[in-house]
Design an enzyme around this catalytic site. Structure first.
Site, PDB file in Angstrom:
ATOM      1  N   ASP A  52       0.769  -1.193  -0.045  1.00 49.61           N
ATOM      2  CA  ASP A  52      -0.154  -0.057   0.106  1.00 49.61           C
ATOM      3  C   ASP A  52       1.007   1.179  -0.078  1.00 49.61           C
ATOM      4  O   ASP A  52       1.667   1.548   1.144  1.00 49.61           O
ATOM      5  CB  ASP A  52      -0.829  -0.030   1.347  1.00 49.61           C
ATOM      6  CG  ASP A  52      -1.844   1.192   1.290  1.00 49.61           C
ATOM      7  OD1 ASP A  52      -1.771   2.172   0.659  1.00 49.61           O
ATOM      8  OD2 ASP A  52      -2.866   0.862   2.161  1.00 49.61           O
ATOM      9  N   HIS A  53       0.860   1.878  -1.067  1.00 48.16           N
ATOM     10  CA  HIS A  53       1.807   3.112  -1.364  1.00 48.16           C
ATOM     11  C   HIS A  53       1.510   4.296  -0.476  1.00 48.16           C
ATOM     12  O   HIS A  53       2.286   5.297  -0.159  1.00 48.16           O
ATOM     13  CB  HIS A  53       1.912   3.426  -2.470  1.00 48.16           C
ATOM     14  CG  HIS A  53       3.009   4.131  -3.117  1.00 48.16           C
ATOM     15  ND1 HIS A  53       4.169   4.400  -2.054  1.00 48.16           N
ATOM     16  CD2 HIS A  53       3.591   4.453  -4.249  1.00 48.16           C
ATOM     17  CE1 HIS A  53       5.305   4.769  -2.759  1.00 48.16           C
ATOM     18  NE2 HIS A  53       4.985   5.078  -4.114  1.00 48.16           N
ATOM     19  N   ARG A  54       0.342   4.381   0.389  1.00 47.77           N
ATOM     20  CA  ARG A  54       0.009   5.416   1.405  1.00 47.77           C
ATOM     21  C   ARG A  54       1.017   5.236   2.664  1.00 47.77           C
ATOM     22  O   ARG A  54       1.190   6.065   3.402  1.00 47.77           O
ATOM     23  CB  ARG A  54      -1.466   5.339   1.854  1.00 47.77           C
ATOM     24  CG  ARG A  54      -2.500   5.562   0.549  1.00 47.77           C
ATOM     25  CD  ARG A  54      -3.729   5.241   1.099  1.00 47.77           C
ATOM     26  NE  ARG A  54      -4.243   3.820   1.489  1.00 47.77           N
ATOM     27  CZ  ARG A  54      -5.248   3.408   1.717  1.00 47.77           C
ATOM     28  NH1 ARG A  54      -6.439   4.217   1.858  1.00 47.77           N
ATOM     29  NH2 ARG A  54      -5.466   2.072   1.970  1.00 47.77           N
TER      30      ARG A  54
END
Ligand code: CAO
Length: 416
Positions: free
Chosen positions: A387-389
């Site tokens: 999850d790039h967040r």
């Protein structure tokens, strides 16, 4: 005084129309110019206004009825004389005729695109107006009214669905396609697991910004070690595959890179780092994909993990898992190594933030960075989706590099 509302000449070669909406009921008090009926002709929708103030005594037409100019529509007990319109009458057409054709005119000028697009669309002016205001193309809405007329309920239903889709609560409706038009087909019902998993996967894919990092590990030594252990434990009935080693290596990585063992909280403003290591394993079952969770995987030996994998996957296939056994995961491994393939992009299993996809090992050449030489290696391809967040690319590359090193070093597993 009792007055009757008569359908005026509709003009421009329109010899009749269908009643699509009746906006008043018997007993209603209505005002001059208040719309009482909506008609639908082949060419346009028209609102028919009352010519007088008063009380509706009788409705002489019904929805769906085709009516003609001169036909009696509504009986009204007039309160007083309807005020005369100021405009000079240029011809003998009653005022309502002018209003009707004016409405049609208005529709044509206000909805140039819609007129073109909606040539065959039946909808009341109210529905058209709302659709226009919200920028909704009525062509994509299936009308449930007579002759496919789009009703207010149809439009509201469509708006509701769009709102649910944009909030991620449901998936977009699929257009109905008659596949048998092109050849023979067979329809198979999806299992409950497939339907639920499908919805979850879609939601995860749509709501999490996924990035997948690929890498390989030379597991030649580890494989030798595994085979020896497998032979030893086979006599006891325990099958040792690569998966328990992967789980052990992953829990080590998670301790070193805590963000991979975390979840965003409901506000999406805080990261909840978990100090326990529960590894979900994707199991392929006849009724669909299931993900049982190995709790406290970091505290278990290779043998214990092997036994638990066998137990959980057998019970998953027999649909004998209980709900708790599929909850509480902190990281998932999806291993297709027993089947084949070379890298894939696994979908994160929320609320987790990363997943490892493992493919089938193969003999190939690996460049040794120290001696700058290519050596034969038994390579395990793996793919880390994150999850790039929560996780940056640099952290993901460090994770996969370290994982590759760990798996290439069999001594790390020997004590287990
Ligand atoms: N490379 C080479 N061989 C591998 C391997 C790999 N990466 N992974 C497993 N193998 C071998 C095993 O060692 C075993 O061989 P041996 O009998 O010689 O030891 C053989 O393949 C079969 O293994 P397995 O698949 O039965 O066992 P496993 O522990 O590796 O996996 C389980 C267990 C439950 C994960 C697996 O059976 C399964 O269901 N996998 C599918 C998961 C899935 O569908 N994921 C997709 C999710 S996205 O749609």
């Amino acid at each position: 005084m009792i007055k009757e509302l008569i359908l005026p000449d509709l003009g421009e070669g329109i010899d009749g129309a269908e009643v699509s909406e009746i906006l008043v009921s018997i007993g209603d008090t209505i005002k001059t110019n208040e719309t009482v009926l909506v008609l639908e002709s082949d060419k346009a929708s028209m609102e028919i206004p009352s010519e007088t103030n008063g009380k509706v005594l009788e409705i002489l037409v019904s929805i769906g009825e085709r009516i003609k100019p001169g036909q009696r529509l509504i009986k009204i007990e007039s309160a007083k004389e309807a005020p005369k319109e100021k405009k000079a009458e240029k011809n003998n057409r009653p005022e309502s005729t002018k209003r009707a054709s004016k409405t049609r005119q208005k529709e044509k000028t206000l909805e140039p695109d819609a007129t073109e697009l909606t040539e065959k669309i039946f909808a009341s002016p109210g529905v058209r107006r709302l659709a226009r205001e919200l920028g909704i193309n009525l062509q994509i809405i299936k009308g449930t009214g007579e002759k496919g007329r789009i009703t207010k309920d149809d439009l509201n239903g469509y708006i509701k669905i769009q709102m649910m889709i944009s909030s991620g609560n449901i998936s977009a409706p699929r257009p109905a396609v008659n596949f048998s038009h092109w050849g023979e087909v067979e329809v198979q019902k999806l299992s409950k697991i497939q339907r639920i998993t499908g919805q979850r996967l879609q939601r995860a894919w749509q709501t999490i910004p996924h990035v997948t990092q690929f890498d390989q590990a030379n597991i030649a030594e580890l494989e030798q070690h595994r085979k020896k252990l497998k032979k030893k434990l086979e006599k006891k009935g325990t099958k040792v595959t690569l998966l328990p080693f992967l789980i052990t290596a992953v829990t080590r990585m998670l301790k070193e890179f805590p963000a991979f063992n975390s979840s965003l909280d409901s506000t999406e403003e805080n990261l909840v780092i978990k100090n326990y290591y529960n590894i979900g394993i994707a199991v392929d079952t006849p009724s669909g994909l299931t993900v049982p969770v190995i709790k406290e995987a970091d505290r278990k030996s290779i043998i214990e993990l092997s036994e638990e994998i066998i137990d959980l996957s057998e019970r998953a296939r027999a649909k004998k898992l209980n709900a708790d056994e599929m909850k509480g995961g902190t990281f998932t491994i999806s291993s297709l190594g027993g089947i084949g393939g070379r890298f894939f992009t696994p979908i994160i299993n929320p609320p987790e933030v990363a997943i490892l996809g493992v493919s089938r090992s193969y003999w190939g050449n690996k460049k040794d960075q120290q001696v700058k030489e290519k050596t034969r290696a038994y390579l395990l391809p793996f793919s880390l989706s994150y999850d790039h967040r929560v996780i940056d690319g640099a952290a993901a590359a460090s994770f996969t590099t370290k994982l590759s090193e760990t798996l290439s070093n069999k001594s790390l597993f020997e004590e287990k």
